[in-house]
Design a protein around this motif. Structure first.
Motif, PDB file in Angstrom:
ATOM      1  N   ASP A  54       0.123  10.104   9.898  1.00 54.61           N
ATOM      2  CA  ASP A  54      -1.015   9.233   9.573  1.00 54.61           C
ATOM      3  C   ASP A  54      -0.777   7.871  10.231  1.00 54.61           C
ATOM      4  O   ASP A  54       0.019   7.085   9.736  1.00 54.61           O
ATOM      5  CB  ASP A  54      -1.086   9.109   8.036  1.00 54.61           C
TER       6      ASP A  54
ATOM      7  N   HIS B 168       0.594   5.004   0.705  1.00 52.04           N
ATOM      8  CA  HIS B 168       0.569   6.182  -0.180  1.00 52.04           C
ATOM      9  C   HIS B 168       1.702   7.091   0.249  1.00 52.04           C
ATOM     10  O   HIS B 168       2.262   6.931   1.339  1.00 52.04           O
ATOM     11  CB  HIS B 168      -0.792   6.889  -0.064  1.00 52.04           C
TER      12      HIS B 168
ATOM     13  N   GLU C 153      -0.976   1.053  10.934  1.00 55.61           N
ATOM     14  CA  GLU C 153      -0.413   1.975   9.933  1.00 55.61           C
ATOM     15  C   GLU C 153       0.742   2.763  10.525  1.00 55.61           C
ATOM     16  O   GLU C 153       0.612   3.346  11.603  1.00 55.61           O
ATOM     17  CB  GLU C 153      -1.510   2.947   9.461  1.00 55.61           C
TER      18      GLU C 153
HETATM   19 MN    MN Z   1      -2.777   6.351   5.255  1.00 62.96          MN
END
Ligand code: MN
Ligand code: GLY
Ligand code: MN
Length: 412
Positions: free
Chosen positions: A266, A343, A393
């Motif tokens: 991700d 997360h 990210e």
């Molecule tokens: Mn994410």
């Protein structure tokens, strides 16, 4: 092929591929059983097929909990029960029609051997099996909307999810290898995208490139519908239309990851479409990078006794500082940075949600660190920033010696 008489090759020639090692599977099962009370059974319904219309099906995606404990990936029939440490699989039997159209299912003896299943039953006998369990047996269920069977919860049913998530949130060495590979592939694809971006005209080109490139490198596909958001569309956090023209004077926010051997990466980068950034674009980009670096540095020093919630607070305070530096009123912080700093990440993108953000970080956990700033076209913000959305990210493994960024290869 609708309606045509067409002979599909029998799937008996291609038994389900097992992606997880058998000793890994045994360890996972032992760990789960050690967490559950003795007098308990648990049910993991496999998912059913999903359809876009009539009989036009999507590619099948199995429940990751079923994969985690059994490696089984066939649709609609993978209901597994463990009771007295025996593993029972309830399957829809082949019919002449299902064999004709879908091919024969993997034979029971192959299922037993390759997936460590003790007993195989007809799915129709499942409710009778559960009714016959002794009264003092607690029933632990893993339920979701895609299940191939539904159960009415009653006073002896409990959710098994918190127990499973406690295991799944800590990755084994084998899982870390899959995650490293998933992150490596996604990172490489972002790097090549950067080089090819000038030749691309639309967000759609970028999305198509991402999908083809991760697959070419051995991934199953993208882990989720990617965000490919040029200019002000980056301020819509779940923008997925991905159908607009790229402009040389705009930034392009790309949030994408892949699935490799069932494990997700991700990554977000906010790329420069043209040769030059405006001063405002550069300032916002630098602010977001600084927030991420601040969180990563803090994590390196403090991970042992802290949580995702603590990282949220570090990110929040640094965002406030950066806003002041940008000349933006920090009272808008919650609108400008409206989402979680991260997360857990694993087989699911938002992995193990019942663990929650207040759990202590532990070696083997993998988390994302994803600060962002989204200046919509609002009079609340200085004009120069309006229409600029930036996020960065990365995926981070917690190890005994501190955090390790698994997506380090993706240039920032
Ligand atoms: Mn994410
Ligand atoms: N791509 C969704 C997320 O970053 O959580
Ligand atoms: Mn993301």
């Amino acid at each position: 092929l609708g309606g045509a008489v067409y002979r599909t090759p029998g799937r008996e020639h291609t038994p389900a591929v097992i992606m997880i090692l058998l000793d890994e599977m045994v360890k996972r099962r032992k760990a789960l059983l050690s967490l559950l009370p003795k007098a308990s059974a648990f049910v993991l319904p496999g998912y059913r097929m999903q359809y876009s219309s009539q009989n036009i099906f999507y590619r099948f995606k199995q429940n990751n909990n079923v994969i985690y404990f059994t490696g089984l990936k066939e649709p609609g029939d993978a209901v597994v029960i463990s009771y007295d440490h025996k593993w029972h699989l309830f399957r829809q039997p082949d019919t002449p029609e299902s064999v004709l159209w879908e091919g024969a299912k993997t034979p029971d003896d192959v299922i037993k051997q390759n997936h460590l299943i003790d007993h195989v039953h007809d799915l129709q006998t499942l409710s009778g099996f559960i009714d016959d369990l002794p009264n003092d047996v607690k029933l632990y269920l893993n339920q979701s909307q895609n299940d191939c069977v539904r159960f009415e919860a009653d006073d002896r049913t409990l959710s098994v999810d918190p127990f499973i998530h406690r295991l799944r949130v800590i990755k084994s060495e084998y899982e870390i290898e899959q995650m490293e590979q998933s992150c490596q592939i996604a990172g490489n694809v972002f790097n090549t995208l950067r080089k090819k971006l000038r030749g691309m005209e639309t967000e759609r080109h970028v999305e198509n490139y991402l999908e083809a490139a991760v697959k070419t490198q051995g991934a199953e596909g993208l882990a989720y519908v990617p965000v490919v958001a040029g200019g002000p569309r980056a301020c819509t956090i779940h923008y997925t239309r991905n159908d607009q023209k790229l402009m040389g004077n705009e930034l392009l926010l790309v949030d994408a990851g892949c699935v490799y051997n069932d494990y997700c990466s991700d990554i977000t980068r906010t790329l420069q479409v043209g040769k030059l950034m405006t001063a405002a674009q550069e300032k916002v980009t630098e602010a977001v990078k600084t927030i991420q670096q601040t969180v990563l540095d803090w994590l390196a020093q403090n991970w042992k006794h802290h949580t995702l919630l603590d990282l949220q607070s570090v990110a929040y305070h640094q965002t406030v500082r950066e806003l002041k530096g940008l000349g933006v009123d920090p009272k808008h912080v919650d609108t400008l940075f409206p989402h979680a700093i991260g997360h857990y990440l694993g087989m699911d993108l938002h992995d193990c949600p019942t663990v929650g953000m207040s759990a202590k970080l532990k070696p083997g956990m993998i988390i994302t660190i994803e600060p962002g700033l989204y200046f919509t076209d609002s009079l609340d913000y200085p004009e120069e920033y309006r229409g600029i959305g930036v996020r960065v990210e990365d995926d981070v493994l917690i190890t005994e010696s501190g955090p390790r960024v698994l997506t380090e290869n993706a240039e920032v």
